[in-house]
Design a protein around this motif. Structure first.
Motif, PDB file in Angstrom:
ATOM      1  N   THR A   1       0.800  -1.238   0.123  1.00  0.00           N
ATOM      2  CA  THR A   1      -0.054   0.241  -0.021  1.00  0.00           C
ATOM      3  C   THR A   1       0.502   1.328  -0.206  1.00  0.00           C
ATOM      4  N   VAL A   2       0.339   2.174  -1.104  1.00  0.00           N
ATOM      5  CA  VAL A   2       1.560   3.726  -0.943  1.00  0.00           C
ATOM      6  C   VAL A   2       0.547   4.536  -0.542  1.00  0.00           C
ATOM      7  N   ALA A   3       0.888   6.168  -0.017  1.00  0.00           N
ATOM      8  CA  ALA A   3       0.033   6.466   0.715  1.00  0.00           C
ATOM      9  C   ALA A   3       1.593   8.052   1.022  1.00  0.00           C
ATOM     10  N   ASP A   4       0.915   8.768  -0.177  1.00  0.00           N
ATOM     11  CA  ASP A   4       1.721   9.917  -0.063  1.00  0.00           C
ATOM     12  C   ASP A   4       3.401   9.856  -0.326  1.00  0.00           C
ATOM     13  N   GLY A   5       3.312   8.509  -0.935  1.00  0.00           N
ATOM     14  CA  GLY A   5       4.747   7.950  -0.739  1.00  0.00           C
ATOM     15  C   GLY A   5       5.357   7.192  -0.223  1.00  0.00           C
ATOM     16  N   TRP A   6       4.483   7.198   0.714  1.00  0.00           N
ATOM     17  CA  TRP A   6       4.721   5.644   2.203  1.00  0.00           C
ATOM     18  C   TRP A   6       4.605   4.578   1.843  1.00  0.00           C
ATOM     19  N   VAL A   7       4.990   3.497   1.737  1.00  0.00           N
ATOM     20  CA  VAL A   7       4.891   2.529   1.365  1.00  0.00           C
ATOM     21  C   VAL A   7       4.666   1.208   2.493  1.00  0.00           C
ATOM     22  N   THR A   8       4.164   0.836   3.254  1.00  0.00           N
ATOM     23  CA  THR A   8       3.156   0.157   3.665  1.00  0.00           C
ATOM     24  C   THR A   8       3.045  -1.541   3.279  1.00  0.00           C
ATOM     25  N   LEU A   9       4.047  -2.364   3.817  1.00  0.00           N
ATOM     26  CA  LEU A   9       4.620  -3.521   3.544  1.00  0.00           C
ATOM     27  C   LEU A   9       2.948  -4.387   4.432  1.00  0.00           C
ATOM     28  N   ARG A  10       3.067  -5.858   4.180  1.00  0.00           N
ATOM     29  CA  ARG A  10       2.332  -6.769   5.478  1.00  0.00           C
ATOM     30  C   ARG A  10       1.854  -7.668   4.212  1.00  0.00           C
ATOM     31  N   GLY A  11       2.055  -8.575   5.465  1.00  0.00           N
ATOM     32  CA  GLY A  11       1.669 -10.275   4.915  1.00  0.00           C
ATOM     33  C   GLY A  11       2.609 -11.688   5.666  1.00  0.00           C
ATOM     34  N   PRO A  12       2.520 -12.572   5.777  1.00  0.00           N
ATOM     35  CA  PRO A  12       3.211 -13.789   6.842  1.00  0.00           C
ATOM     36  C   PRO A  12       4.401 -14.292   4.886  1.00  0.00           C
ATOM     37  N   VAL A  13       5.974 -14.363   6.018  1.00  0.00           N
ATOM     38  CA  VAL A  13       6.639 -14.971   4.639  1.00  0.00           C
ATOM     39  C   VAL A  13       7.315 -16.269   6.310  1.00  0.00           C
ATOM     40  N   GLU A  14       8.359 -16.588   5.846  1.00  0.00           N
ATOM     41  CA  GLU A  14       8.477 -18.197   6.477  1.00  0.00           C
ATOM     42  C   GLU A  14       9.649 -17.403   7.106  1.00  0.00           C
ATOM     43  N   TRP A  15      11.065 -16.617   6.647  1.00  0.00           N
ATOM     44  CA  TRP A  15      11.867 -16.480   7.054  1.00  0.00           C
ATOM     45  C   TRP A  15      12.313 -14.912   7.515  1.00  0.00           C
ATOM     46  N   GLU A  16      12.759 -14.339   8.505  1.00  0.00           N
ATOM     47  CA  GLU A  16      12.962 -12.684   8.759  1.00  0.00           C
ATOM     48  C   GLU A  16      13.777 -12.174   7.741  1.00  0.00           C
ATOM     49  N   TYR A  17      14.932 -13.168   6.815  1.00  0.00           N
ATOM     50  CA  TYR A  17      15.712 -12.837   5.467  1.00  0.00           C
ATOM     51  C   TYR A  17      14.848 -11.709   3.994  1.00  0.00           C
ATOM     52  N   GLN A  18      13.375 -12.766   4.635  1.00  0.00           N
ATOM     53  CA  GLN A  18      12.547 -12.527   3.670  1.00  0.00           C
ATOM     54  C   GLN A  18      11.777 -10.925   3.665  1.00  0.00           C
ATOM     55  N   ARG A  19      11.502 -11.155   4.876  1.00  0.00           N
ATOM     56  CA  ARG A  19      10.807  -9.813   5.284  1.00  0.00           C
ATOM     57  C   ARG A  19      11.894  -8.521   5.335  1.00  0.00           C
ATOM     58  N   ARG A  20      13.052  -8.887   5.800  1.00  0.00           N
ATOM     59  CA  ARG A  20      14.106  -8.018   5.427  1.00  0.00           C
ATOM     60  C   ARG A  20      14.184  -7.017   3.872  1.00  0.00           C
ATOM     61  N   ALA A  21      14.511  -8.447   3.539  1.00  0.00           N
ATOM     62  CA  ALA A  21      15.100  -8.295   1.454  1.00  0.00           C
ATOM     63  C   ALA A  21      13.545  -7.285   1.436  1.00  0.00           C
ATOM     64  N   ALA A  22      12.577  -7.833   1.702  1.00  0.00           N
ATOM     65  CA  ALA A  22      11.204  -6.901   0.972  1.00  0.00           C
ATOM     66  C   ALA A  22      11.159  -5.684   1.309  1.00  0.00           C
ATOM     67  N   GLU A  23      11.616  -5.227   2.341  1.00  0.00           N
ATOM     68  CA  GLU A  23      11.634  -3.771   3.181  1.00  0.00           C
ATOM     69  C   GLU A  23      13.425  -2.947   1.726  1.00  0.00           C
ATOM     70  N   ARG A  24      14.161  -3.575   2.073  1.00  0.00           N
ATOM     71  CA  ARG A  24      15.091  -3.101   1.483  1.00  0.00           C
ATOM     72  C   ARG A  24      15.346  -2.610  -0.470  1.00  0.00           C
ATOM     73  N   VAL A  25      14.245  -3.971  -0.863  1.00  0.00           N
ATOM     74  CA  VAL A  25      13.941  -4.096  -2.217  1.00  0.00           C
ATOM     75  C   VAL A  25      13.171  -2.396  -1.946  1.00  0.00           C
TER      76      VAL A  25
END
Length: 232
Positions: free
Chosen positions: A117-141
């Protein structure tokens, strides 16, 4: 050998706030992703506060990481403001489309389980992943995309496998020893089901973060409480 000895001696001495401020400023100047003239640095009892403005969220993140790399910094308060230049501004729809495509192209991100979701240039990510590295990778991207002002990472880690039982803390200690991230006897690790609790003393925030990253790599871990403290 002389250089190594001098370095070891320097890191063993307690650093004053003025010393840390100078070191952080030098590290900011050393990082080509950051314009140090735009960033103000204050230090109180080892806690660094960054103020000023930068041209992208990626630069804000880079400045924060630069401050974290300095030994004896206990924590960083990132009060930098992101000011997007007119030439770099994008609509929320454009950012959302770019974020979706960037996540699709990252091999580590299970994009099918995520919501953007994007609002005024601010990106919000939601959803489940199996590993923390996947969570961090999504934010980094998404944090590196042009026009992004900030990122809220609401992705949750939901491992499909349970932790390996009583031997898991010992396996984590072995992983720490292999990596050389810190002396294993400086950190205590307790595992309660799918939650790991960390305590101990380290010399930098980077060292603390690396210990946490290694713990997150243990199978079945859903949550990590990192109480490791950075010594001055």
């Amino acid at each position: 050998m002389v250089t190594q000895t001098a370095r070891a001696t320097a890191t063993s001495v307690t650093r004053t706030d003025q010393d840390l401020q100078n070191d952080v400023l030098d590290e900011l100047a050393w990082d080509p992703r950051v314009s140090p003239t735009e960033v103000g640095v204050t230090v109180t009892e080892g806690v660094v506060t960054l103020t000023g403005w930068v041209g992208s969220y990626a630069a804000k993140w880079a400045a924060e990481r630069a401050a974290h790399r300095v030994a004896r910094v206990r924590a960083v308060a990132n009060d930098l403001t992101v000011r997007i230049a007119p030439s770099a501004q994008r609509t929320d729809a454009d950012i959302a489309l770019a974020a979706g495509r960037a996540l699709e192209w990252d091999a580590f991100v299970p994009v099918e389980s995520l919501e953007v979701t994007v609002a005024d240039g601010w990106v919000t990510l939601r959803g489940p992943v199996e590993w923390e590295y996947q969570r961090r990778a999504a934010e980094r991207v998404v944090s590196r995309l042009t026009g992004v002002r900030g990122v809220s990472n609401g992705i949750t880690v939901q491992p499909t496998n349970r932790s390996s039982g009583d031997e898991l803390p010992e396996r984590i200690v072995d992983a720490l020893a292999r990596s050389g991230a810190t002396e294993p006897d400086r950190v205590s690790i307790r595992v309660y089901g799918d939650t790991a609790v960390l305590d101990g003393l380290v010399h930098s925030v980077t060292e603390r973060d690396e210990v946490e990253r290694i713990v997150w790599s243990a199978p079945g871990i859903r949550e990590v409480h990192n109480h490791v403290t950075v010594t001055r």
